[in-house]
Design a protein around this motif. Structure first.
Motif, PDB file in Angstrom:
ATOM      1  N   GLY A  50       0.826  -1.211   0.000  1.00 43.72           N
ATOM      2  CA  GLY A  50       0.000   0.000   0.000  1.00 43.72           C
ATOM      3  C   GLY A  50       0.855   1.253   0.000  1.00 43.72           C
ATOM      4  O   GLY A  50       0.629   2.174  -0.783  1.00 43.72           O
ATOM      5  N   PHE A  51       1.891   1.260   0.845  1.00 45.34           N
ATOM      6  CA  PHE A  51       2.722   2.465   0.912  1.00 45.34           C
ATOM      7  C   PHE A  51       3.552   2.616  -0.362  1.00 45.34           C
ATOM      8  O   PHE A  51       3.800   3.729  -0.832  1.00 45.34           O
ATOM      9  CB  PHE A  51       3.620   2.458   2.157  1.00 45.34           C
ATOM     10  CG  PHE A  51       3.945   3.849   2.601  1.00 45.34           C
ATOM     11  CD1 PHE A  51       3.068   4.557   3.395  1.00 45.34           C
ATOM     12  CD2 PHE A  51       5.107   4.469   2.181  1.00 45.34           C
ATOM     13  CE1 PHE A  51       3.341   5.876   3.765  1.00 45.34           C
ATOM     14  CE2 PHE A  51       5.394   5.781   2.548  1.00 45.34           C
ATOM     15  CZ  PHE A  51       4.506   6.483   3.349  1.00 45.34           C
ATOM     16  N   GLY A  52       3.967   1.477  -0.931  1.00 47.38           N
ATOM     17  CA  GLY A  52       4.707   1.513  -2.204  1.00 47.38           C
ATOM     18  C   GLY A  52       3.843   2.130  -3.308  1.00 47.38           C
ATOM     19  O   GLY A  52       4.314   2.961  -4.090  1.00 47.38           O
ATOM     20  N   ILE A  53       2.559   1.743  -3.351  1.00 47.40           N
ATOM     21  CA  ILE A  53       1.643   2.304  -4.362  1.00 47.40           C
ATOM     22  C   ILE A  53       1.521   3.821  -4.155  1.00 47.40           C
ATOM     23  O   ILE A  53       1.583   4.597  -5.106  1.00 47.40           O
ATOM     24  CB  ILE A  53       0.233   1.653  -4.239  1.00 47.40           C
ATOM     25  CG1 ILE A  53       0.290   0.156  -4.516  1.00 47.40           C
ATOM     26  CG2 ILE A  53      -0.750   2.318  -5.199  1.00 47.40           C
ATOM     27  CD1 ILE A  53      -1.014  -0.579  -4.214  1.00 47.40           C
ATOM     28  N   PHE A  54       1.364   4.212  -2.892  1.00 47.24           N
ATOM     29  CA  PHE A  54       1.220   5.630  -2.565  1.00 47.24           C
ATOM     30  C   PHE A  54       2.455   6.406  -3.048  1.00 47.24           C
ATOM     31  O   PHE A  54       2.347   7.426  -3.727  1.00 47.24           O
ATOM     32  CB  PHE A  54       1.039   5.738  -1.049  1.00 47.24           C
ATOM     33  CG  PHE A  54       0.861   7.121  -0.534  1.00 47.24           C
ATOM     34  CD1 PHE A  54      -0.065   7.988  -1.098  1.00 47.24           C
ATOM     35  CD2 PHE A  54       1.608   7.571   0.549  1.00 47.24           C
ATOM     36  CE1 PHE A  54      -0.229   9.275  -0.607  1.00 47.24           C
ATOM     37  CE2 PHE A  54       1.445   8.848   1.043  1.00 47.24           C
ATOM     38  CZ  PHE A  54       0.534   9.703   0.467  1.00 47.24           C
ATOM     39  N   LEU A  55       3.646   5.855  -2.759  1.00 49.33           N
ATOM     40  CA  LEU A  55       4.887   6.554  -3.123  1.00 49.33           C
ATOM     41  C   LEU A  55       5.053   6.735  -4.631  1.00 49.33           C
ATOM     42  O   LEU A  55       5.436   7.807  -5.090  1.00 49.33           O
ATOM     43  CB  LEU A  55       6.098   5.773  -2.579  1.00 49.33           C
ATOM     44  CG  LEU A  55       6.408   5.911  -1.093  1.00 49.33           C
ATOM     45  CD1 LEU A  55       7.567   4.995  -0.709  1.00 49.33           C
ATOM     46  CD2 LEU A  55       6.763   7.358  -0.766  1.00 49.33           C
ATOM     47  N   VAL A  56       4.772   5.672  -5.398  1.00 52.80           N
ATOM     48  CA  VAL A  56       5.020   5.789  -6.846  1.00 52.80           C
ATOM     49  C   VAL A  56       3.947   6.607  -7.563  1.00 52.80           C
ATOM     50  O   VAL A  56       4.099   6.909  -8.737  1.00 52.80           O
ATOM     51  CB  VAL A  56       5.148   4.426  -7.568  1.00 52.80           C
ATOM     52  CG1 VAL A  56       6.439   3.752  -7.254  1.00 52.80           C
ATOM     53  CG2 VAL A  56       3.948   3.553  -7.356  1.00 52.80           C
ATOM     54  N   ASN A  57       2.877   6.919  -6.851  1.00 54.07           N
ATOM     55  CA  ASN A  57       1.846   7.736  -7.481  1.00 54.07           C
ATOM     56  C   ASN A  57       1.860   9.175  -6.975  1.00 54.07           C
ATOM     57  O   ASN A  57       0.882   9.889  -7.093  1.00 54.07           O
ATOM     58  CB  ASN A  57       0.472   7.089  -7.287  1.00 54.07           C
ATOM     59  CG  ASN A  57       0.323   5.880  -8.194  1.00 54.07           C
ATOM     60  OD1 ASN A  57       0.154   6.023  -9.401  1.00 54.07           O
ATOM     61  ND2 ASN A  57       0.452   4.688  -7.631  1.00 54.07           N
ATOM     62  N   LEU A  58       3.018   9.572  -6.408  1.00 51.81           N
ATOM     63  CA  LEU A  58       3.211  10.975  -6.050  1.00 51.81           C
ATOM     64  C   LEU A  58       3.844  11.645  -7.269  1.00 51.81           C
ATOM     65  O   LEU A  58       4.963  11.293  -7.652  1.00 51.81           O
ATOM     66  CB  LEU A  58       4.146  11.097  -4.838  1.00 51.81           C
ATOM     67  CG  LEU A  58       3.596  10.571  -3.510  1.00 51.81           C
ATOM     68  CD1 LEU A  58       4.699  10.505  -2.464  1.00 51.81           C
ATOM     69  CD2 LEU A  58       2.456  11.450  -3.018  1.00 51.81           C
ATOM     70  N   PRO A  59       3.129  12.580  -7.901  1.00 53.93           N
ATOM     71  CA  PRO A  59       3.662  13.166  -9.133  1.00 53.93           C
ATOM     72  C   PRO A  59       5.019  13.844  -8.909  1.00 53.93           C
ATOM     73  O   PRO A  59       5.246  14.450  -7.855  1.00 53.93           O
ATOM     74  CB  PRO A  59       2.598  14.198  -9.528  1.00 53.93           C
ATOM     75  CG  PRO A  59       1.433  13.959  -8.667  1.00 53.93           C
ATOM     76  CD  PRO A  59       1.849  13.148  -7.495  1.00 53.93           C
ATOM     77  N   LEU A  60       5.883  13.679  -9.892  1.00 54.09           N
ATOM     78  CA  LEU A  60       7.240  14.262  -9.933  1.00 54.09           C
ATOM     79  C   LEU A  60       8.225  13.633  -8.938  1.00 54.09           C
ATOM     80  O   LEU A  60       9.410  13.917  -8.998  1.00 54.09           O
ATOM     81  CB  LEU A  60       7.231  15.791  -9.729  1.00 54.09           C
ATOM     82  CG  LEU A  60       6.467  16.628 -10.746  1.00 54.09           C
ATOM     83  CD1 LEU A  60       6.747  18.111 -10.512  1.00 54.09           C
ATOM     84  CD2 LEU A  60       6.826  16.273 -12.171  1.00 54.09           C
ATOM     85  N   ALA A  61       7.744  12.798  -8.016  1.00 54.86           N
ATOM     86  CA  ALA A  61       8.684  12.156  -7.081  1.00 54.86           C
ATOM     87  C   ALA A  61       9.534  11.142  -7.850  1.00 54.86           C
ATOM     88  O   ALA A  61      10.708  10.931  -7.528  1.00 54.86           O
ATOM     89  CB  ALA A  61       7.931  11.469  -5.951  1.00 54.86           C
ATOM     90  N   ASP A  62       8.930  10.553  -8.868  1.00 55.67           N
ATOM     91  CA  ASP A  62       9.652   9.679  -9.812  1.00 55.67           C
ATOM     92  C   ASP A  62      10.507   8.604  -9.154  1.00 55.67           C
ATOM     93  O   ASP A  62      11.642   8.351  -9.581  1.00 55.67           O
ATOM     94  CB  ASP A  62      10.543  10.516 -10.747  1.00 55.67           C
ATOM     95  CG  ASP A  62       9.718  11.315 -11.733  1.00 55.67           C
ATOM     96  OD1 ASP A  62       8.592  10.876 -12.048  1.00 55.67           O
ATOM     97  OD2 ASP A  62      10.198  12.373 -12.175  1.00 55.67           O
ATOM     98  N   LEU A  63       9.980   7.974  -8.125  1.00 59.76           N
ATOM     99  CA  LEU A  63      10.786   6.967  -7.420  1.00 59.76           C
ATOM    100  C   LEU A  63      11.039   5.714  -8.263  1.00 59.76           C
ATOM    101  O   LEU A  63      11.915   4.916  -7.946  1.00 59.76           O
ATOM    102  CB  LEU A  63      10.125   6.596  -6.091  1.00 59.76           C
ATOM    103  CG  LEU A  63      10.191   7.682  -5.026  1.00 59.76           C
ATOM    104  CD1 LEU A  63       9.405   7.287  -3.795  1.00 59.76           C
ATOM    105  CD2 LEU A  63      11.631   7.982  -4.647  1.00 59.76           C
ATOM    106  N   MET A  64      10.239   5.539  -9.329  1.00 57.14           N
ATOM    107  CA  MET A  64      10.468   4.369 -10.192  1.00 57.14           C
ATOM    108  C   MET A  64      11.223   4.760 -11.468  1.00 57.14           C
ATOM    109  O   MET A  64      11.324   3.970 -12.396  1.00 57.14           O
ATOM    110  CB  MET A  64       9.145   3.687 -10.560  1.00 57.14           C
ATOM    111  CG  MET A  64       8.722   2.584  -9.595  1.00 57.14           C
ATOM    112  SD  MET A  64       9.928   1.254  -9.415  1.00 57.14           S
ATOM    113  CE  MET A  64       9.265   0.038 -10.558  1.00 57.14           C
ATOM    114  N   LYS A  65      11.729   5.992 -11.509  1.00 58.04           N
ATOM    115  CA  LYS A  65      12.539   6.415 -12.656  1.00 58.04           C
ATOM    116  C   LYS A  65      13.917   5.759 -12.519  1.00 58.04           C
ATOM    117  O   LYS A  65      14.383   5.531 -11.400  1.00 58.04           O
ATOM    118  CB  LYS A  65      12.677   7.935 -12.643  1.00 58.04           C
ATOM    119  CG  LYS A  65      12.835   8.537 -14.007  1.00 58.04           C
ATOM    120  CD  LYS A  65      12.719  10.049 -13.869  1.00 58.04           C
ATOM    121  CE  LYS A  65      13.218  10.730 -15.099  1.00 58.04           C
ATOM    122  NZ  LYS A  65      13.187  12.184 -14.927  1.00 58.04           N
TER     123      LYS A  65
END
Lengths: 373, 44
Positions: A50-65
């Motif tokens: 759940g927290f992983g989903i939240f993190l990657v759907n924060l715009p511009l945070a780009d944690l999966m870039k």
């Protein structure tokens, strides 16, 4: 007031780039977190997912870039090196007791029959328009084995990883809801009352020899399953040898806990709005359920078929435990049997097909890999 | 376009293969158990 500067500042915030898709994924993330905390529903996985989903759907945070934090976790732990599923298997091996299987090896057949769901769903997925690799990754959900699903999907169809992993773990948690109606539908009251004789004691030499024997037989026949089977059996050898208590304890506690943190975050990290919010994800959840139901039916029906030839009848409910989900599926078999006859104890007998299901699903994944990679 | 020939091949070889592997394991366990029993009887 310099509106241009203000506008420029605003454009650099994530708020300005927020999409409806992001908000929907946040709702899914918060639902997972709430289910974990309030309902205690697979909390070890749903919370980090759940927290992983939240993190990657924060715009511009780009944690999966590329080269960013969650990308590094995902890329090295699952996609490139694929070390997480085998490490989880090591922990599971250290927690698994193979005595019921060694005492009654014919229950291995029930573990094989429960893989029927995997292959029937493989066809179902093809009919819905998925390609061969995607269909294999969806079918394997029916094995009710999270690490195997992740192992296979990451190699064949990594873009489906979020949906297949969440489906696999969700259905594993829902075993007590999904299986009993199918079990009652396919068995008579008389069959559910069948009592099975107590399992024979298994010697120390047999339990120590088993992981070596199983690794030899399985990995010689399907070399592609060696990463999973090798780790599963070394974990079991740690447990049964009795001389490496620290290693056994680490594999089934600290190691599996650390790996679970990264696994959950990595699965969540694959669930960005643009990848997850597609009709495909709904199809995967539907097919996963279908696969699971067919797996349950396959095990029960083979048990009934075996009873046509066996002198000592087996309770067909233990066939349902052939879908892995250890030890939940075996417990469900026990609960359904006791509803018919409260003095009937089949838990230990059901553990045989249950652990055989883990081997069967890993074997099915190995065959898919060898034919499709 | 789905390669149905390949799909049927995967279905038959895969499901058949899973049974083959687990039956092989079953036979191996039976032999292994018998050998251990024989050895322990000899020891006695």
């Amino acid at each position: 007031v310099d509106f241009k500067l203000f506008h420029g500042l605003l454009a650099e915030t994530g708020l300005f780039h927020l999409t409806i898709g992001n908000v929907i994924m946040w709702i899914i993330a918060f639902t997972f977190i709430a289910l974990a905390i309030i309902k205690n529903y697979e909390p070890l996985l749903l919370l980090p997912i759940g927290f992983g989903i939240f993190l990657v759907n924060l715009p511009l945070a780009d944690l999966m870039k590329e080269n960013n934090l969650l990308w590094v976790f995902y890329h090295y732990a699952i996609e490139k090196w694929g070390i997480i599923p085998p490490l989880i298997f090591m922990g599971v091996g250290a927690m698994t007791d193979f005595r019921p299987l060694i005492a009654n090896p014919k229950t291995l057949l029930l573990g094989a029959a429960a893989q029927l769901g995997v292959y029937v769903t493989f066809f179902g997925a093809l009919l819905l328009g998925f390609n061969l690799k995607e269909a294999a990754s969806i079918g394997i959900i029916g094995g009710a084995d999270g690490p195997t699903t992740i192992f296979l999907t990451s190699k064949l169809a990594p873009h489906l990883l979020g949906a297949t992993a969440v489906a696999a773990y969700s259905y594993m948690a829902m075993v007590p809801i999904i299986q009993p109606p199918i079990m009652r539908l396919l068995t008579t009251g008389k069959e559910r009352k069948i009592r099975m004789k107590q399992l024979r004691p298994v010697s120390k030499l047999e339990v120590i020899g088993f992981p070596l024997l199983a690794t030899l037989v399985i990995c010689l026949l399907i070399p592609d399953t060696a990463p999973l089977m090798g780790m599963f059996m070394v974990g079991n050898l740690f447990r049964e040898s009795g001389v490496v208590q620290r290693l056994s304890s680490t594999a089934q506690n600290e190691l599996i806990n650390i790996v679970t943190i990264f696994l959950g975050l990595c699965i969540g990290a694959t669930m960005t709005a643009e990848i997850f919010l597609k009709p495909q994800s709904l199809y995967i959840f539907f097919l996963g359920l279908f696969s699971f139901a067919f797996g349950t039916a396959g095990g029960i029906l083979l048990a009934k078929f075996m009873n046509l030839f066996l002198k000592e009848k087996i309770n067909p409910l233990i066939g349902a435990a052939g879908v892995s989900a250890v030890p939940m599926a075996a417990r469900v078999a026990q609960v359904v049997a006791r509803q018919e006859d409260k003095h009937n104890f089949i838990l230990m007998q059901a553990m045989g097909p249950n652990v055989a299901g883990v081997i069967g699903t890993a074997a099915a994944a190995g065959f898919f890999l060898s034919m499709l990679k | 376009m789905t390669d149905w020939y390949m799909a049927i091949k995967i279905f038959l070889e895969g499901l058949g293969g899973v049974f083959l592997v687990l039956i092989s394991l079953q036979i191996s366990i039976n032999i292994f158990t018998k050998v251990i029993n024989l050895l322990s009887q000899k020891k006695d």
